[in-house]
Each structure stands twice: as C-alpha cells, then as structure tokens.
Design an enzyme around this catalytic site. Structure first.
Site, PDB file in Angstrom:
ATOM      1  CG  LEU A 123      -2.550   6.705   7.908  1.00  0.00           C
ATOM      2  CD1 LEU A 123      -3.987   5.677   7.379  1.00  0.00           C
ATOM      3  CD2 LEU A 123      -2.722   6.651   6.998  1.00  0.00           C
TER       4      LEU A 123
ATOM      5  CD  GLU B 267      -3.423  -0.255  12.206  1.00  0.00           C
ATOM      6  OE1 GLU B 267      -5.008   0.324  12.437  1.00  0.00           O
ATOM      7  OE2 GLU B 267      -3.493  -1.437  11.659  1.00  0.00           O
TER       8      GLU B 267
ATOM      9  CG  HIS C 134      -0.988  -3.425   7.944  1.00  0.00           C
ATOM     10  ND1 HIS C 134      -1.266  -4.010   7.063  1.00  0.00           N
ATOM     11  CD2 HIS C 134      -1.106  -3.794   9.301  1.00  0.00           C
ATOM     12  CE1 HIS C 134      -1.287  -5.451   7.784  1.00  0.00           C
ATOM     13  NE2 HIS C 134      -1.796  -4.880   9.145  1.00  0.00           N
TER      14      HIS C 134
ATOM     15  CG  LEU D  56      -0.700  11.123   4.909  1.00  0.00           C
ATOM     16  CD1 LEU D  56      -0.754   9.570   4.529  1.00  0.00           C
ATOM     17  CD2 LEU D  56       0.093  11.569   5.429  1.00  0.00           C
TER      18      LEU D  56
ATOM     19  CB  ALA E  83       1.775  16.156   5.472  1.00  0.00           C
TER      20      ALA E  83
ATOM     21  CD  GLU F 298       3.891  12.859   6.398  1.00  0.00           C
ATOM     22  OE1 GLU F 298       3.178  14.200   5.583  1.00  0.00           O
ATOM     23  OE2 GLU F 298       3.622  13.762   7.592  1.00  0.00           O
TER      24      GLU F 298
ATOM     25  CG  ASP G 192      12.077   2.587  -3.055  1.00  0.00           C
ATOM     26  OD1 ASP G 192      12.589   3.164  -3.990  1.00  0.00           O
ATOM     27  OD2 ASP G 192      12.951   1.521  -3.037  1.00  0.00           O
TER      28      ASP G 192
ATOM     29  CG  PHE H 285       1.413   0.124  -5.196  1.00  0.00           C
ATOM     30  CD1 PHE H 285       1.943   0.175  -4.293  1.00  0.00           C
ATOM     31  CD2 PHE H 285       0.922   0.645  -6.455  1.00  0.00           C
ATOM     32  CE1 PHE H 285       2.588   2.285  -3.896  1.00  0.00           C
ATOM     33  CE2 PHE H 285       0.575   2.353  -5.865  1.00  0.00           C
ATOM     34  CZ  PHE H 285       1.875   2.751  -5.152  1.00  0.00           C
TER      35      PHE H 285
END
Length: 426
Positions: free
Chosen positions: A164, A166, A169, A280, A283, A405, A409, A425
């Site tokens: 996932l 990158e 990113h 995620l 996990a 993951e 913050d 965001f």
C-alpha cells in the site's frame, strides 16, 4: 473437528493447559498483587484463550528468543519462522476454515503479544502474513482465491506481502500513483506499474497483495501478484537494509513495470480505501496487543536488573524511589492497555467495534509502550547500550510501531474527526 494445530492443541489438552495456566498466571494467593498481571486480565480470558496464550508463549520463549539477538545484529530474517508459526497455528488464527484455527480476536491478540515479547519484527512478519494478506483474501477474495492461497499461507509455505505505502504517499494512500490498466497484449490481464516501499516480507513473498488505481476509473483495487508468474523485469522486490529498527524482520520495496496480473487475481467487489483500511484495522488491533508484550518484557528485564544491580552502600537499585516510580508507571500503562485491547477484541467479535476504537488502542498502546520503554531504559544506565540487555532493541522497534500502520498523530486526527465531526486532514 478443527483442522489446525493451534485449536487442536488447545482443545485436546484443555485439562493440562489449565494446570499450566494456573502455574503461569496464578502463582500467588488470589488476594495478593501479581506484578506480572496487575489488574488480573487473565480472568477475562476463556480456558481456550489461556491455552492458546500458553502455546504461543512457550514457542516464542523456547524457539524464537534464543536466535533473536543474532538475527537483529545481522539484520537477518529466517522465513522458516513463518513455517514454524504455521505448524502450531499462529498464522491466520482468526480465520475460520481453509486450514486456519478460527479462534477469537482476543486469542489472536494473545499470540501477537507473545511474539512481540520477543521482538516486534517477528510480530510484524506474522501480522503481515496473517492480518494483512490472509485477512484481505478472506474478507474480499473470491472463493477460488481463498481456496488457492489460504491453506498454504496458513502453513507458512506460501509467504505474503502487503503493498500500500508508496515513496511519496505514506499517510496519504489515497494519492497513490500505482496504476493498473488493461494489458496491451494479454487478453484477460491487467498491467501494473508503480512502486511501493517499506513493505515487510516483500523480498521473500510469493504473493503480493498490491493496491493500485484502475486507469479507466481512478478507483483503488486490490490485486494478488504471484511472483512465479511475473516475467523478468516486470517485478522487483529489493530489500531495504541498514535499518535502525525491526532489524529481525525483512523489509523491502515492490517495483512493478508493466507487470501482468490476471483479472482473476483482482478482488472482485471492494473499491477505494475500504479494502486496505479494513485489512489495516485487523493488523492495528494485533499491534495494540503486541506492543504490550514488548513493554511487559521491558518491565520484567528492568525489574530484574534493578533488583540485582547494587549501587550506593550495596543497595539494589530497586530500593530507590525514582526506580520504583518508573516501574509503577510502566506496569500501570501495560495493565490498562491490555484491558483496553481485550475489550475492543470482544467488541470486534460481536461486530460492535468501530475503526475509531482500534485507532484509540493502537495509538495509546504504541505511545505508552514507546514512552515507558525509553524511561525504563534509564534504569540500565550505560549498560542499556549493550544489546545483550535487550531493552535498547525494544525501544528502537517500538519507535517503528508508533509510526507505521497509521502514525500516532494520524490516529489522533481520526479520533478528533470522530469527536468533533470536523475533518482536519486537509
């Protein structure tokens, strides 16, 4: 009849495991304070969960702990560890069927706690295999995909990686640049191009669950990339070396250049970030319990050192108030964090857990584990620099768990949005 060793061992030896659990968790009178389990969290576990916890703990302490220091020093990960985990049922333990144990979420959390008590890197390798890849296939894959991949992955014979993040990113996966388009020459295939980074297990993975945007729609879709079917030059998974943390696990990149993937290897229905975020969340729950294992190991080692180390007129360090406060703070946070994770695990099995709950326990427990391990490190003085005391390794690892993951913050912003209803965001 259970087909997996973990559930079989727990059920067939319930009586003997009950005795082991009593010896391990209740060696003091019922009314006495047990510093290893300050708030008696064991009382919230079922007989089967206690047995599974003991199975995992025994394996981790007897077979994983003796090799972790050299693995960390050499930055070497032995893939056979996943096969060993598969033999006793630790892989995909929460999945029902397909050769998996089908145990409770809390039982799965107990296994991550036992593994991370040894090393966060070992837990990371297990979590990627179990929660991210196997969990993703089980939740979003076709029946054919489940039958083809899950049984061998449960045995640790087929290894997985989850692509996932990158290079450009990390916390903003929606802006990913990896793209999937109809293959120019192979009918019924997609062509994947792009780069993923900081991918646990990628250099050794047989199947890579890669998320990419469809060129024609811009929608994010999941693809199961099988290494054996990738022509030379289309897939590369170089290792990322010289890490400061998680050195006992293997980390790499996924580099795709017109990599052909059959349409049959794409998840059929899930679109957007719902797919990867769902994986995620599973996990992240495991991490919330796992880091408590790492913190508990730090507490145990710091307590032992403080009792044995004599300073100032032959007194043990444990006699001094500052030392006792450090231990008290750490034990409190570990106990609270464990209880919180058990509660969220129960709600998850009942279908009542929200992503924000998981963000809360992941953030809080990772922050608490890192903060307390750093403070406990001070008890060792200069000796903390030596890896034979283990605590420095835990501190380095726990910095990574607080970051990956969902950096701490970012989880704060997820919680802030849930509390206020306002998106922060952007």
């Amino acid at each position: 009849m259970f087909r997996h060793a973990l559930r079989t061992v727990a059920r067939s030896n319930a009586s003997s495991w009950r005795q082991v659990a009593v010896r391990s968790y209740a060696t003091v009178p019922k009314t006495a304070f047990d510093w290893r389990d300050p708030l008696a969290s064991k009382n919230l576990l079922t007989e089967e969960e206690l047995a599974i916890a003991e199975t995992a703990e025994r394996y981790c302490q007897e077979r994983m702990l003796p090799r972790v220091l050299q693995a960390y020093r050499d930055e070497h990960y032995d893939p056979k560890i996943l096969q060993e985990m598969g033999e006793i049922g630790l892989l995909g333990a929460n999945i029902d069927g397909y050769g998996c144990a089908g145990v409770s979420t809390v039982a799965g959390g107990m296994t991550t706690r036992a593994v991370e008590r040894v090393d966060s890197g070992y837990r990371s390798g297990m979590s990627v295999q179990s929660s991210l890849v196997m969990g993703g296939i089980h939740e979003f894959g076709t029946e054919e995909q489940k039958e083809r991949f899950l049984p061998e992955m449960a045995k640790g014979r087929l290894l997985g990686a989850f692509g996932l993040t990158e290079p450009n990113h990390g916390s903003d996966p929606g802006s990913m640049e990896s793209v999937a388009k109809p293959h120019a020459t192979k009918k019924g295939y997609y062509s994947l191009s792009g780069t993923k980074t900081w991918i646990t297990n990628s250099p050794i993975a047989d199947v890579l669950l890669v998320w990419a945007k469809l060129q024609e729609t811009g929608q994010i879709r999941g693809f199961l990339v099988e290494r054996k079917d990738c022509p030379p030059g289309t897939l590369s998974t170089p290792a990322i070396k010289d890490k400061n943390g998680l050195r006992a696990s293997i980390t790499g990149m996924i580099q795709m250049d017109e990599c052909p993937v059959p349409e049959a290897n794409m998840f059929p229905d899930v679109e957007g970030l719902k797919g990867p975020f769902s994986c995620l969340n599973s996990a992240r729950y495991g991490i919330s319990m796992g880091v408590m294992g790492a913190l508990e190991d730090c507490i145990d080692r710091a307590r032992t050192y403080a009792l044995e180390r004599k300073q100032f007129k032959g007194n043990p360090l444990a006699k001094y108030q500052l030392i006792q406060k450090k231990l008290a703070d750490a034990a409190t946070d570990a106990a609270y964090g464990t209880l919180a994770s058990i509660q969220v695990g129960r709600l998850k099995d009942e279908g009542k857990a929200t992503p924000e709950m998981i963000s809360m326990v992941k953030r809080q427990n990772c922050d608490a584990a890192l903060r307390n391990s750093r403070i406990l490190q001070e008890i060792f003085g200069g000796n903390a620099v030596s890896d034979e005391y283990h605590i420095g390794r835990h501190v380095a690892n726990l910095y990574v768990t607080q970051t990956y993951e969902g950096q701490s913050d970012i989880h704060s912003l997820i919680l802030g949005r849930a509390i206020t209803g306002v998106q922060a965001f952007c």
